[in-house]
Design a protein around this motif. Structure first.
Motif, PDB file in Angstrom:
ATOM      1  N   GLY A 153       0.787  -1.231   0.000  1.00  0.00           N
ATOM      2  CA  GLY A 153       0.000   0.000   0.000  1.00  0.00           C
ATOM      3  C   GLY A 153       0.816   1.275   0.000  1.00  0.00           C
ATOM      4  N   ILE A 154       1.962   1.279  -0.677  1.00  0.00           N
ATOM      5  CA  ILE A 154       2.813   2.471  -0.746  1.00  0.00           C
ATOM      6  C   ILE A 154       2.327   3.348  -1.899  1.00  0.00           C
ATOM      7  N   GLY A 155       2.151   4.627  -1.647  1.00  0.00           N
ATOM      8  CA  GLY A 155       1.643   5.539  -2.668  1.00  0.00           C
ATOM      9  C   GLY A 155       2.514   5.552  -3.910  1.00  0.00           C
ATOM     10  N   ALA A 156       1.893   5.623  -5.073  1.00  0.00           N
ATOM     11  CA  ALA A 156       2.642   5.595  -6.339  1.00  0.00           C
ATOM     12  C   ALA A 156       3.680   6.704  -6.404  1.00  0.00           C
ATOM     13  N   ARG A 157       3.354   7.878  -5.871  1.00  0.00           N
ATOM     14  CA  ARG A 157       4.293   9.004  -5.918  1.00  0.00           C
ATOM     15  C   ARG A 157       5.456   8.824  -4.948  1.00  0.00           C
ATOM     16  N   HIS A 158       5.393   7.780  -4.154  1.00  0.00           N
ATOM     17  CA  HIS A 158       6.490   7.466  -3.219  1.00  0.00           C
ATOM     18  C   HIS A 158       7.284   6.248  -3.697  1.00  0.00           C
ATOM     19  N   ILE A 159       7.079   5.872  -4.957  1.00  0.00           N
ATOM     20  CA  ILE A 159       7.826   4.761  -5.556  1.00  0.00           C
ATOM     21  C   ILE A 159       8.562   5.312  -6.776  1.00  0.00           C
ATOM     22  N   THR A 160       9.886   5.236  -6.753  1.00  0.00           N
ATOM     23  CA  THR A 160      10.717   5.810  -7.818  1.00  0.00           C
ATOM     24  C   THR A 160      11.578   4.735  -8.461  1.00  0.00           C
ATOM     25  N   VAL A 161      11.571   4.711  -9.781  1.00  0.00           N
ATOM     26  CA  VAL A 161      12.441   3.793 -10.517  1.00  0.00           C
ATOM     27  C   VAL A 161      13.544   4.596 -11.193  1.00  0.00           C
ATOM     28  N   SER A 162      14.767   4.068 -11.143  1.00  0.00           N
ATOM     29  CA  SER A 162      15.915   4.766 -11.714  1.00  0.00           C
ATOM     30  C   SER A 162      16.499   3.960 -12.870  1.00  0.00           C
ATOM     31  N   THR A 163      16.663   4.611 -14.006  1.00  0.00           N
ATOM     32  CA  THR A 163      17.236   3.967 -15.184  1.00  0.00           C
ATOM     33  C   THR A 163      18.493   4.710 -15.621  1.00  0.00           C
ATOM     34  N   SER A 164      19.391   3.980 -16.255  1.00  0.00           N
ATOM     35  CA  SER A 164      20.586   4.617 -16.803  1.00  0.00           C
ATOM     36  C   SER A 164      20.285   5.326 -18.119  1.00  0.00           C
ATOM     37  N   GLY A 165      19.053   5.189 -18.596  1.00  0.00           N
ATOM     38  CA  GLY A 165      18.653   5.931 -19.792  1.00  0.00           C
ATOM     39  C   GLY A 165      18.282   5.070 -20.977  1.00  0.00           C
ATOM     40  N   LEU A 166      17.522   3.985 -20.756  1.00  0.00           N
ATOM     41  CA  LEU A 166      17.070   3.141 -21.865  1.00  0.00           C
ATOM     42  C   LEU A 166      15.858   3.816 -22.512  1.00  0.00           C
ATOM     43  N   VAL A 167      16.074   4.413 -23.655  1.00  0.00           N
ATOM     44  CA  VAL A 167      15.086   5.295 -24.267  1.00  0.00           C
ATOM     45  C   VAL A 167      13.761   4.606 -24.599  1.00  0.00           C
ATOM     46  N   GLN A 189      12.257   2.130 -23.222  1.00  0.00           N
ATOM     47  CA  GLN A 189      11.534   1.846 -21.981  1.00  0.00           C
ATOM     48  C   GLN A 189      11.046   3.122 -21.303  1.00  0.00           C
ATOM     49  N   ILE A 190      11.815   4.199 -21.420  1.00  0.00           N
ATOM     50  CA  ILE A 190      11.345   5.480 -20.888  1.00  0.00           C
ATOM     51  C   ILE A 190      10.074   5.899 -21.611  1.00  0.00           C
ATOM     52  N   ARG A 191      10.059   5.705 -22.917  1.00  0.00           N
ATOM     53  CA  ARG A 191       8.863   6.058 -23.684  1.00  0.00           C
ATOM     54  C   ARG A 191       7.678   5.166 -23.280  1.00  0.00           C
ATOM     55  N   SER A 192       7.945   3.886 -23.058  1.00  0.00           N
ATOM     56  CA  SER A 192       6.875   2.990 -22.591  1.00  0.00           C
ATOM     57  C   SER A 192       6.371   3.421 -21.214  1.00  0.00           C
ATOM     58  N   PHE A 193       7.301   3.781 -20.340  1.00  0.00           N
ATOM     59  CA  PHE A 193       6.952   4.167 -18.971  1.00  0.00           C
ATOM     60  C   PHE A 193       6.063   5.412 -18.951  1.00  0.00           C
ATOM     61  N   SER A 194       6.251   6.290 -19.923  1.00  0.00           N
ATOM     62  CA  SER A 194       5.440   7.512 -19.974  1.00  0.00           C
ATOM     63  C   SER A 194       3.972   7.208 -20.262  1.00  0.00           C
ATOM     64  N   HIS A 195       3.688   5.997 -20.764  1.00  0.00           N
ATOM     65  CA  HIS A 195       2.312   5.608 -21.076  1.00  0.00           C
ATOM     66  C   HIS A 195       1.657   4.813 -19.951  1.00  0.00           C
ATOM     67  N   GLU A 196       2.418   4.462 -18.911  1.00  0.00           N
ATOM     68  CA  GLU A 196       1.830   3.684 -17.811  1.00  0.00           C
ATOM     69  C   GLU A 196       0.863   4.563 -17.018  1.00  0.00           C
ATOM     70  N   PRO A 197      -0.235   3.989 -16.534  1.00  0.00           N
ATOM     71  CA  PRO A 197      -1.264   4.809 -15.887  1.00  0.00           C
ATOM     72  C   PRO A 197      -0.924   5.296 -14.484  1.00  0.00           C
ATOM     73  N   GLU A 198      -0.041   4.593 -13.782  1.00  0.00           N
ATOM     74  CA  GLU A 198       0.255   4.968 -12.402  1.00  0.00           C
ATOM     75  C   GLU A 198       1.154   6.205 -12.339  1.00  0.00           C
ATOM     76  N   GLN A 199       1.119   6.890 -11.221  1.00  0.00           N
ATOM     77  CA  GLN A 199       1.928   8.099 -11.036  1.00  0.00           C
ATOM     78  C   GLN A 199       3.255   7.775 -10.348  1.00  0.00           C
ATOM     79  N   PHE A 200       3.913   6.727 -10.816  1.00  0.00           N
ATOM     80  CA  PHE A 200       5.235   6.398 -10.304  1.00  0.00           C
ATOM     81  C   PHE A 200       6.224   7.482 -10.728  1.00  0.00           C
ATOM     82  N   CYS A 201       7.304   7.611  -9.966  1.00  0.00           N
ATOM     83  CA  CYS A 201       8.312   8.630 -10.266  1.00  0.00           C
ATOM     84  C   CYS A 201       9.478   8.029 -11.046  1.00  0.00           C
TER      85      CYS A 201
END
Length: 344
Positions: free
Chosen positions: A185-199, A201-213
Motif C-alpha cells: 500500500g505504498i503511494g505511487a508518488r512514493h515509488i521511484t524507478v531509476s534507469t541509466s537511460g534506456l530510451v 523503456q522510458i517512452r513505454s513508462f510515460s504511457h503507464e497509468p500509475e503516477q510512479f516517479c
C-alpha cells in the motif's frame, strides 16, 4: 521415486494462486487469504496462517513453499541506515538498504542480480550479471527491510543493483504490487524507478497509468564522456534521451530527476557544468548531485564539497531545481554492489 518440486507461492500472481487452490480442492477466496499472509504479513511458516484449517495448512506444506529471502549479511551505520545482503533459494544474492528518518522508512532495492551496463564507477558491474529478479523477489526485499525495522516502508526507490528497465515487466509488476492495497500500500508518488537511460523503456513508462516517479542516471551531459563512463547506454544518445524525457514530461506532467554522481577531474569541470546546464535548463526536472562513493582500488575519486556546491549554485541560478543528496551509510559498504562484492 523423485519428489515433485514444491510450488513457490510468492512467485504466483493472483490468478495462478486461485488455480493452485482449485487444484487443492479449495474455493477461490482462499487465494486472497493466503495472499494477505504472504504480502501483508510476510509470514515464514504455513502454521502462522491461523485463519486456514489445519488440513489446508498441511496440504500447503506438502505441495508448496513460501520462498522468500534469507539474510546473508547486515551492516548498520551510525546514522541508522541498514544495508543487507539477501539470498534467494537458488543461492543468488542481492543488496538492499533501509534508511530511516523520523517517522519514515525509505527502502532502496535491487531489480537484477548483478548488472550488464558496465558503468565504470559502479561496484555492481564488477561482479557481472547473474539474472533478472522476479516481481516477488523485488517485493520481498521491501517486506524484509520493513519487518527488520518494525516499521512500514513509506517510500521505495528501485535504484540498487541492476538496470530496472532491462527487467521492465518484472520491475513494473513489483511496483504495482508495492502500490496495491493488497500489497504494502505504498503511494505511487512514493515509488521511484531509476534507469541509466534506456530510451524505448522510458517512452513505454510515460504511457503507464500509475503516477510512479522516474529518475535517470545521467552523470555526464557530454556525449563522449558519457559513452566512456556508461558504455551500456552508448546507443541511447543524449539527444534521444532528451527527446524521450521531454515526451515523458509532456505526457505525465511529472518532474523527473537526473542523478549526477560527481567525480573529481572527470565530470566536474566548467565544461561539464555548461553541458549540464544546456541539457536541463528550460525543462521540468530536478538535478540530484551525488558525492561519489569511493571504491577501493578505483581511479575515480569524489569531487570536493566546493565543486559540488558550485554546481548547485550555478544550476539554481539558471532556474534548474537542484539538491545535493544527503550521504547515508558512509561508515559501511555504502556503494551499490560493494557489500556483495566483499561478502557475497
Amino acid at each position: 521415486m523423485r519428489t515433485p518440486q514444491k510450488v513457490n507461492l510468492r512467485a504466483l500472481d493472483h490468478d495462478e494462486l486461485v488455480a493452485f487452490m482449485a487444484e487443492l480442492g479449495e474455493p477461490s477466496f482462499r487465494a486472497k487469504q493466503v495472499e494477505d499472509w504472504i504480502l501483508k504479513k510476510n509470514v515464514r511458516s504455513f502454521d502462522d496462517m491461523t485463519n486456514l484449517s489445519k488440513a489446508l495448512r498441511a496440504k500447503l506444506s506438502e505441495r508448496a513453499s513460501l520462498g522468500g529471502v534469507t539474510l546473508a549479511t547486515k551492516q548498520e551505520s551510525e546514522d541508522g541506515t541498514r544495508k543487507y545482503l539477501l539470498k534467494f533459494a537458488d543461492g543468488v544474492s542481492v543488496e538492499c538498504v533501509g534508511m530511516p528518518s523520523k517517522d519514515r522508512l525509505s527502502v532502496c532495492v535491487s531489480t537484477q542480480a548483478g548488472c550488464a551496463m558496465g558503468c565504470l564507477f559502479c561496484a555492481t558491474g564488477k561482479s557481472g550479471f547473474k539474472r533478472n529478479l522476479t516481481p516477488a523477489e523485488i517485493y520481498d526485499q521491501v517486506a524484509f527491510v520493513a519487518e527488520d525495522f518494525g516499521h512500514r516502508a513509506t517510500s521505495v526507490v528501485l535504484m540498487g543493483q541492476g538496470e530496472p528497465f532491462a527487467n521492465y515487466d518484472n520491475t513494473l509488476e513489483a511496483m504495482r504490487l508495492l502500490n496495491s492495497p493488497d500489497g504494502l500500500g505504498i503511494g505511487a508518488r512514493h515509488i521511484t524507478v531509476s534507469t541509466s537511460g534506456l530510451v524505448p523503456q522510458i517512452r513505454s513508462f510515460s504511457h503507464e497509468p500509475e503516477q510512479f516517479c522516474l529518475a535517470v542516471s545521467l552523470h555526464s551531459a557530454r556525449q563522449e564522456l558519457r559513452n566512456e563512463l556508461m558504455p551500456g547506454v552508448r546507443k541511447h544518445s543524449l539527444k534521444r534521451l532528451h527527446d524521450a524525457m521531454a515526451d515523458y514530461v509532456n505526457r505525465t506532467k511529472r518532474r523527473p530527476t537526473y542523478e549526477y554522481a560527481m567525480i573529481a577531474g572527470v565530470n566536474d569541470t566548467e565544461e561539464d557544468l555548461t553541458a549540464l546546464i544546456d541539457f536541463t535548463k528550460g525543462t521540468l526536472c530536478h538535478v540530484n548531485l551525488i558525492r561519489l562513493n569511493e571504491l577501493p582500488g578505483s581511479r575515480f575519486k569524489p569531487s570536493s564539497e566546493e565543486k559540488i556546491e558550485r554546481f548547485k549554485k550555478v544550476l539554481t541560478a539558471y532556474g534548474v531545481e537542484t539538491t545535493i543528496r544527503e550521504s547515508r551509510g558512509n561508515d559501511i559498504d555504502a556503494a551499490c554492489g560493494q557489500l556483495r562484492q566483499r561478502r557475497g
